[in-house]
Design a protein around this motif. Structure first.
Motif, PDB file in Angstrom:
ATOM      1  N   SER A  11       0.814  -1.087  -0.029  1.00 46.72           N
ATOM      2  CA  SER A  11       0.114   0.090   0.097  1.00 46.72           C
ATOM      3  C   SER A  11       1.069   1.378  -0.072  1.00 46.72           C
ATOM      4  O   SER A  11       0.359   2.136  -0.517  1.00 46.72           O
ATOM      5  CB  SER A  11      -0.797   0.087   1.064  1.00 46.72           C
ATOM      6  N   GLU A  12       1.868   1.252   0.785  1.00 47.83           N
ATOM      7  CA  GLU A  12       2.886   2.238   0.757  1.00 47.83           C
ATOM      8  C   GLU A  12       3.561   2.505  -0.696  1.00 47.83           C
ATOM      9  O   GLU A  12       3.566   3.842  -1.023  1.00 47.83           O
ATOM     10  CB  GLU A  12       4.027   2.062   1.772  1.00 47.83           C
ATOM     11  N   ILE A  13       3.987   1.536  -1.280  1.00 49.62           N
ATOM     12  CA  ILE A  13       4.490   1.712  -2.833  1.00 49.62           C
ATOM     13  C   ILE A  13       3.431   2.573  -3.859  1.00 49.62           C
ATOM     14  O   ILE A  13       3.687   3.095  -4.249  1.00 49.62           O
ATOM     15  CB  ILE A  13       4.988   0.231  -3.071  1.00 49.62           C
ATOM     16  N   LEU A  14       2.120   1.760  -3.625  1.00 50.97           N
ATOM     17  CA  LEU A  14       1.021   2.194  -4.311  1.00 50.97           C
ATOM     18  C   LEU A  14       0.872   3.666  -3.914  1.00 50.97           C
ATOM     19  O   LEU A  14       0.386   4.342  -5.036  1.00 50.97           O
ATOM     20  CB  LEU A  14      -0.189   1.324  -4.119  1.00 50.97           C
ATOM     21  N   GLY A  15       0.664   4.012  -3.028  1.00 56.13           N
ATOM     22  CA  GLY A  15       0.454   5.329  -2.542  1.00 56.13           C
ATOM     23  C   GLY A  15       1.472   6.621  -3.235  1.00 56.13           C
ATOM     24  O   GLY A  15       0.887   7.621  -3.317  1.00 56.13           O
ATOM     25  N   LYS A  16       2.578   6.023  -3.297  1.00 54.44           N
ATOM     26  CA  LYS A  16       3.670   6.768  -4.147  1.00 54.44           C
ATOM     27  C   LYS A  16       3.509   6.937  -5.638  1.00 54.44           C
ATOM     28  O   LYS A  16       4.150   7.815  -6.230  1.00 54.44           O
ATOM     29  CB  LYS A  16       5.045   6.525  -3.462  1.00 54.44           C
ATOM     30  N   THR A  17       3.054   5.768  -6.418  1.00 58.08           N
ATOM     31  CA  THR A  17       2.847   5.627  -7.772  1.00 58.08           C
ATOM     32  C   THR A  17       1.888   5.514  -8.532  1.00 58.08           C
ATOM     33  O   THR A  17       1.771   5.617  -9.503  1.00 58.08           O
ATOM     34  CB  THR A  17       3.966   4.130  -7.968  1.00 58.08           C
ATOM     35  N   VAL A  18       0.764   5.323  -7.772  1.00 56.51           N
ATOM     36  CA  VAL A  18      -0.517   5.215  -8.465  1.00 56.51           C
ATOM     37  C   VAL A  18      -1.447   6.232  -8.040  1.00 56.51           C
ATOM     38  O   VAL A  18      -1.529   6.615  -6.910  1.00 56.51           O
ATOM     39  CB  VAL A  18      -1.244   3.634  -8.051  1.00 56.51           C
ATOM     40  N   ILE A  19      -1.942   6.696  -9.024  1.00 56.17           N
ATOM     41  CA  ILE A  19      -2.789   8.027  -9.130  1.00 56.17           C
ATOM     42  C   ILE A  19      -4.252   7.684  -9.553  1.00 56.17           C
ATOM     43  O   ILE A  19      -4.414   7.481 -10.722  1.00 56.17           O
ATOM     44  CB  ILE A  19      -2.530   9.462  -9.490  1.00 56.17           C
ATOM     45  N   THR A  20      -5.183   7.303  -9.012  1.00 59.30           N
ATOM     46  CA  THR A  20      -6.488   6.923  -9.485  1.00 59.30           C
ATOM     47  C   THR A  20      -7.581   7.686  -8.980  1.00 59.30           C
ATOM     48  O   THR A  20      -7.512   8.298  -7.602  1.00 59.30           O
ATOM     49  CB  THR A  20      -6.806   5.519  -9.069  1.00 59.30           C
ATOM     50  N   ARG A  21      -8.814   7.937  -9.755  1.00 61.31           N
ATOM     51  CA  ARG A  21      -9.753   8.711  -9.348  1.00 61.31           C
ATOM     52  C   ARG A  21     -10.914   7.934  -9.668  1.00 61.31           C
ATOM     53  O   ARG A  21     -11.181   7.446 -10.975  1.00 61.31           O
ATOM     54  CB  ARG A  21     -10.091  10.143  -9.854  1.00 61.31           C
ATOM     55  N   THR A  22     -11.838   7.488  -8.569  1.00 70.22           N
ATOM     56  CA  THR A  22     -13.119   6.652  -9.106  1.00 70.22           C
ATOM     57  C   THR A  22     -14.154   7.561  -9.782  1.00 70.22           C
ATOM     58  O   THR A  22     -14.052   8.716  -9.846  1.00 70.22           O
ATOM     59  CB  THR A  22     -13.651   6.201  -7.935  1.00 70.22           C
ATOM     60  N   PHE A  23     -14.873   6.735 -10.588  1.00 73.70           N
ATOM     61  CA  PHE A  23     -16.094   7.624 -11.079  1.00 73.70           C
ATOM     62  C   PHE A  23     -16.872   8.610 -10.177  1.00 73.70           C
ATOM     63  O   PHE A  23     -17.064   9.744 -10.544  1.00 73.70           O
ATOM     64  CB  PHE A  23     -17.039   6.532 -11.996  1.00 73.70           C
TER      65      PHE A  23
END
Length: 279
Positions: A11-23
């Motif tokens: 989760s920590e890695i994803l928090g720094k690398t993934v940017i998503t916005r839900t519908f």
């Protein structure tokens, strides 16, 4: 079963690398409602399903060609059996061993074509709402042909637009957007993968899925063609499945995979929440 190991570190890695916005985050509200529509096998449908489970060797040569290598054939047998069970669950009348009439699932899809939902509650008013454009998404051409024949028989006065990637060009699919809207009550019947991302039908509010993929990501690529940022009305998505069949297992796997998919988007949800989302 889908487990997530070392969730905190991941989760920590994803928090720094993934940017998503839900519908809902972008639109400001949720306009999708997923409905489960389980149906039961008739005696004839159950019989052909049981045959595929218990006497697959007798049916195999009718649907699968040999590779010429007995070892490869033996390795492929289980996957072929699963594939055939899923095909029977999608449309039992597509196998020659089936001896019944119009399958229960196809009858339910026809019924859903004249059912109206309101945002407040589910309200079945069969026969009174044929003036609504709907979309039906399957996976295979042979299944599409079965539904097309049933729909054209049930609705002789409604246009049925059958779309597959192999028979309909990209230009034709873009032109269909206008033609379907002008029909007023047309039925868009297509293979889910045939609608490209640039062809949207934001005016369609009812989507029926009688044949599932192995994960929701694939299916959402299809039904999100109808759920757009400029959509204003509720979108109702129906999953029609045979209860007590391999489709029940497939739905469970879809939801287990969705838990991982949501985790990768920064949403650590439990299965109970996903059950609610899937109706």
């Amino acid at each position: 079963t889908q487990y997530i190991y070392n969730a905190d570190a991941l989760s920590e890695i994803l928090g720094k690398t993934v940017i998503t916005r839900t519908f809902p985050e972008i639109v400001g509200r949720e306009i999708r409602r997923i409905h489960q529509e389980p149906v039961s096998f008739t005696q004839d449908e159950r019989a052909v399903y049981q045959m595929a489970m218990e006497e697959f060797r007798k049916m195999r040569e009718n649907y699968f060609a040999s590779t010429g290598n007995s070892r490869k054939d033996a390795m492929m047998r289980l996957m072929q059996q699963i594939t055939l069970l899923l095909r029977i669950s999608a449309a039992p009348d597509t196998v020659v061993e089936y001896q019944g009439g119009i399958p229960t699932k196809i009858r339910r899809v026809v019924e859903l074509a004249v059912v109206k939902l309101t945002p407040e509650k589910v309200e079945e008013l069969a026969g009174q709402f044929e003036n609504e454009i709907i979309a039906i998404g399957v996976r295979h051409k042979v299944v599409l042909d079965s539904y097309k024949a049933a729909l054209e028989t049930a609705f002789p006065n409604r246009a049925v637009f059958a779309v597959t990637g192999g028979t309909t060009s990209f230009a034709q699919r873009r032109k269909l957007r206008k033609t379907l809207k002008e029909s007023g009550n047309g039925i868009l019947l297509c293979t889910q993968q045939s609608l490209p991302s640039s062809v949207n039908f934001e005016y369609v509010n009812k989507v029926i899925i009688p044949e599932m993929h192995y994960n929701n990501a694939k299916m959402s690529q299809f039904y999100m063609r109808f759920v757009r940022y400029n959509s204003t009305e509720w979108k109702d998505i129906y999953f029609v499945t045979y209860a007590g069949s391999i489709e029940s297992n497939l739905m469970q796997m879809v939801m287990a995979k969705e838990k991982i998919n949501l985790f990768m988007k920064g949403q650590d949800t439990n299965l109970d929440e996903i059950y609610d989302r899937f109706g």
